[in-house]
Design a protein around this motif. Structure first.
Motif, PDB file in Angstrom:
ATOM      1  N   VAL A 175       0.838  -1.186   0.000  1.00 26.05           N
ATOM      2  CA  VAL A 175       0.000   0.000   0.000  1.00 26.05           C
ATOM      3  C   VAL A 175       0.875   1.239   0.000  1.00 26.05           C
ATOM      4  O   VAL A 175       2.052   1.199   0.370  1.00 26.05           O
ATOM      5  CB  VAL A 175      -0.945   0.036   1.227  1.00 26.05           C
ATOM      6  CG1 VAL A 175      -1.873  -1.154   1.222  1.00 26.05           C
ATOM      7  CG2 VAL A 175      -0.155   0.101   2.517  1.00 26.05           C
ATOM      8  N   ASN A 187     -10.383   8.542   3.084  1.00 27.13           N
ATOM      9  CA  ASN A 187      -9.983   7.141   2.938  1.00 27.13           C
ATOM     10  C   ASN A 187     -11.145   6.282   2.452  1.00 27.13           C
ATOM     11  O   ASN A 187     -11.657   5.418   3.160  1.00 27.13           O
ATOM     12  CB  ASN A 187      -9.426   6.607   4.263  1.00 27.13           C
ATOM     13  CG  ASN A 187      -8.149   7.309   4.676  1.00 27.13           C
ATOM     14  OD1 ASN A 187      -7.154   7.274   3.967  1.00 27.13           O
ATOM     15  ND2 ASN A 187      -8.191   7.980   5.814  1.00 27.13           N
ATOM     16  N   VAL A 235     -10.790   4.444  -0.275  1.00 23.85           N
ATOM     17  CA  VAL A 235     -10.180   3.318  -0.965  1.00 23.85           C
ATOM     18  C   VAL A 235      -8.809   3.070  -0.353  1.00 23.85           C
ATOM     19  O   VAL A 235      -8.151   4.003   0.126  1.00 23.85           O
ATOM     20  CB  VAL A 235     -10.057   3.589  -2.485  1.00 23.85           C
ATOM     21  CG1 VAL A 235      -9.090   4.727  -2.761  1.00 23.85           C
ATOM     22  CG2 VAL A 235      -9.648   2.331  -3.239  1.00 23.85           C
ATOM     23  N   ILE A 236      -8.380   1.823  -0.312  1.00 22.80           N
ATOM     24  CA  ILE A 236      -7.032   1.482   0.147  1.00 22.80           C
ATOM     25  C   ILE A 236      -6.078   1.797  -0.994  1.00 22.80           C
ATOM     26  O   ILE A 236      -6.317   1.399  -2.141  1.00 22.80           O
ATOM     27  CB  ILE A 236      -6.946  -0.011   0.514  1.00 22.80           C
ATOM     28  CG1 ILE A 236      -7.940  -0.339   1.630  1.00 22.80           C
ATOM     29  CG2 ILE A 236      -5.526  -0.383   0.942  1.00 22.80           C
ATOM     30  CD1 ILE A 236      -8.140  -1.829   1.835  1.00 22.80           C
ATOM     31  N   ARG A 237      -5.027   2.493  -0.712  1.00 24.27           N
ATOM     32  CA  ARG A 237      -4.101   2.926  -1.763  1.00 24.27           C
ATOM     33  C   ARG A 237      -3.168   1.786  -2.156  1.00 24.27           C
ATOM     34  O   ARG A 237      -2.059   1.647  -1.657  1.00 24.27           O
ATOM     35  CB  ARG A 237      -3.312   4.145  -1.289  1.00 24.27           C
ATOM     36  CG  ARG A 237      -4.164   5.393  -1.129  1.00 24.27           C
ATOM     37  CD  ARG A 237      -3.446   6.469  -0.360  1.00 24.27           C
ATOM     38  NE  ARG A 237      -4.171   6.801   0.872  1.00 24.27           N
ATOM     39  CZ  ARG A 237      -3.705   7.613   1.801  1.00 24.27           C
ATOM     40  NH1 ARG A 237      -2.512   8.155   1.666  1.00 24.27           N
ATOM     41  NH2 ARG A 237      -4.420   7.869   2.867  1.00 24.27           N
ATOM     42  N   THR A 238      -3.650   0.952  -3.056  1.00 25.20           N
ATOM     43  CA  THR A 238      -2.881  -0.210  -3.510  1.00 25.20           C
ATOM     44  C   THR A 238      -3.316  -0.577  -4.921  1.00 25.20           C
ATOM     45  O   THR A 238      -4.427  -0.252  -5.350  1.00 25.20           O
ATOM     46  CB  THR A 238      -3.111  -1.419  -2.582  1.00 25.20           C
ATOM     47  OG1 THR A 238      -2.315  -2.522  -3.023  1.00 25.20           O
ATOM     48  CG2 THR A 238      -4.577  -1.832  -2.578  1.00 25.20           C
ATOM     49  N   SER A 239      -2.432  -1.266  -5.637  1.00 26.47           N
ATOM     50  CA  SER A 239      -2.766  -1.773  -6.971  1.00 26.47           C
ATOM     51  C   SER A 239      -3.080  -3.263  -6.920  1.00 26.47           C
ATOM     52  O   SER A 239      -3.416  -3.859  -7.949  1.00 26.47           O
ATOM     53  CB  SER A 239      -1.600  -1.516  -7.942  1.00 26.47           C
ATOM     54  OG  SER A 239      -0.428  -2.177  -7.484  1.00 26.47           O
ATOM     55  N   THR A 298     -15.854   2.815  -0.492  1.00 28.07           N
ATOM     56  CA  THR A 298     -15.903   2.970  -1.943  1.00 28.07           C
ATOM     57  C   THR A 298     -17.336   2.817  -2.437  1.00 28.07           C
ATOM     58  O   THR A 298     -17.789   3.547  -3.317  1.00 28.07           O
ATOM     59  CB  THR A 298     -15.019   1.906  -2.622  1.00 28.07           C
ATOM     60  OG1 THR A 298     -13.722   1.895  -2.010  1.00 28.07           O
ATOM     61  CG2 THR A 298     -14.877   2.188  -4.112  1.00 28.07           C
ATOM     62  N   PRO A 335      -9.105  -2.707  -7.174  1.00 27.32           N
ATOM     63  CA  PRO A 335      -8.058  -2.876  -6.150  1.00 27.32           C
ATOM     64  C   PRO A 335      -8.197  -1.851  -5.035  1.00 27.32           C
ATOM     65  O   PRO A 335      -8.277  -0.651  -5.281  1.00 27.32           O
ATOM     66  CB  PRO A 335      -6.764  -2.661  -6.944  1.00 27.32           C
ATOM     67  CG  PRO A 335      -7.107  -3.116  -8.329  1.00 27.32           C
ATOM     68  CD  PRO A 335      -8.523  -2.647  -8.533  1.00 27.32           C
ATOM     69  N   GLY A 336      -8.266  -2.336  -3.806  1.00 21.47           N
ATOM     70  CA  GLY A 336      -8.352  -1.461  -2.648  1.00 21.47           C
ATOM     71  C   GLY A 336      -9.741  -0.994  -2.288  1.00 21.47           C
ATOM     72  O   GLY A 336      -9.893  -0.113  -1.433  1.00 21.47           O
ATOM     73  N   TYR A 340      -9.913 -11.687  -6.098  1.00 22.47           N
ATOM     74  CA  TYR A 340      -9.733 -10.729  -5.009  1.00 22.47           C
ATOM     75  C   TYR A 340      -9.688 -11.456  -3.675  1.00 22.47           C
ATOM     76  O   TYR A 340     -10.358 -12.468  -3.481  1.00 22.47           O
ATOM     77  CB  TYR A 340     -10.879  -9.710  -4.985  1.00 22.47           C
ATOM     78  CG  TYR A 340     -10.744  -8.624  -6.016  1.00 22.47           C
ATOM     79  CD1 TYR A 340     -10.220  -7.371  -5.684  1.00 22.47           C
ATOM     80  CD2 TYR A 340     -11.124  -8.848  -7.340  1.00 22.47           C
ATOM     81  CE1 TYR A 340     -10.091  -6.373  -6.630  1.00 22.47           C
ATOM     82  CE2 TYR A 340     -10.993  -7.858  -8.302  1.00 22.47           C
ATOM     83  CZ  TYR A 340     -10.478  -6.617  -7.941  1.00 22.47           C
ATOM     84  OH  TYR A 340     -10.346  -5.628  -8.883  1.00 22.47           O
ATOM     85  N   LEU A 379      -3.179  -1.826   7.698  1.00 24.99           N
ATOM     86  CA  LEU A 379      -2.715  -0.498   7.281  1.00 24.99           C
ATOM     87  C   LEU A 379      -1.993   0.220   8.405  1.00 24.99           C
ATOM     88  O   LEU A 379      -1.305   1.222   8.174  1.00 24.99           O
ATOM     89  CB  LEU A 379      -3.901   0.347   6.831  1.00 24.99           C
ATOM     90  CG  LEU A 379      -4.751  -0.206   5.683  1.00 24.99           C
ATOM     91  CD1 LEU A 379      -5.864   0.780   5.342  1.00 24.99           C
ATOM     92  CD2 LEU A 379      -3.898  -0.507   4.468  1.00 24.99           C
TER      93      LEU A 379
END
Length: 271
Positions: free
Chosen positions: A53, A66, A68-72, A197, A225-226, A260, A268
């Motif tokens: 992340v 926040n 969304v989780i900041r990840t690809s 989200t 993602p996220g 997923y 986090l």
């Protein structure tokens, strides 16, 4: 681990919430989760799996909604709000355990006070607990002192109900009504705002035009993602059905089929 230092930056108000002993307990639990050794089936599942992340630690979550989780990576977080009652909780916890999926439950302080056994059960099953205010008001209608009271009173109620180390420094605004100023106030109390989200809208019930199929569709349409999914425990007065409880197994199975995995939001907080 950055959270103790972050909390100390906001004393004296944060000191009233996150006492040294409570912070130490939380730090130890979060570290255990990162290693996949947390108590309970959910904690040993998605929580232990590493995910890349952008930014870690409590401070990295400050200043943002926040959503969304900041990840690809192809990961999602599953969350539930509870303010009415505990209808549907048994099947929700059973389905999460069956699939070894962690979740975070955002409870109002009023709910925690009325249902302490529920608080203890969620914690015992290895899930995280978050703060959803005490009485679920519109924050824009309150004074700054009133908003602070809603956060701190809910925190006290969750602790009194037996949340223990499952209690997270996560807050979710009632109705998801956020503002930069209100987020700053919450951050100053030692909490990161965690919104979502997408909401399945299962809480509306059939009288609100919702069905299980539509709730599942809304969740899968938002899959990315996220993604952070918001669902609800309980039903408003006069209702007994809980659409989200019925939709959950289909959502989890469909997410897994699409590659997923469900992760614990508490990861986090670890370095």
């Amino acid at each position: 681990m950055r959270s103790p230092s972050v909390i100390s930056e906001h004393r004296p108000r944060a000191r009233r919430l996150w006492k040294t002993g409570a912070v130490l307990s939380a730090v130890l639990l979060w570290a255990a989760l990162a290693q996949g050794s947390a108590a309970g089936p959910a904690g040993r599942a998605g929580a232990g799996a590493a995910v890349a992340v952008e930014g870690r630690g409590l401070e990295a979550l400050f200043g943002s909604e926040n959503r969304v989780i900041r990840t690809s990576e192809r990961v999602i977080a599953v969350t539930f709000n509870a303010a009415w009652n505990d209808a549907g909780l048994d099947s929700i916890l059973d389905d999460l355990a069956r699939r070894r999926a962690p979740a975070t439950f955002f409870l109002t302080g009023d709910f925690a006070g009325r249902h302490p056994a529920v608080v203890k059960r969620i914690a015992a099953d290895g899930h995280g607990l978050g703060n959803h205010s005490f009485s679920h008001p519109h924050f824009e209608d309150l004074t700054a002192a009133g908003r602070q009271h809603e956060v701190t009173a809910a925190d006290r109620a969750l602790r009194a109900a037996g949340a223990g180390p499952a209690l997270t420094p996560f807050f979710r605004f009632p109705y998801s009504e956020t503002s930069p100023a209100h987020i700053t106030e919450v951050n100053a109390l030692g909490f990161a705002d965690i919104e979502y989200t997408a909401d399945t809208n299962g809480w509306k019930g059939t009288e609100g035009g919702m069905t299980v199929d539509r709730a599942v569709e809304r969740a899968l349409d938002a899959l990315r993602p996220g993604a952070i999914l918001q669902m609800h425990v309980g039903a408003s007065q006069g209702r007994t059905e809980v659409i989200d409880a019925q939709a959950l197994p289909r959502i989890l199975d469909a997410c897994a089929a699409r590659g997923y995995r469900v992760i614990d939001l508490r990861t986090l907080l670890t370095p």
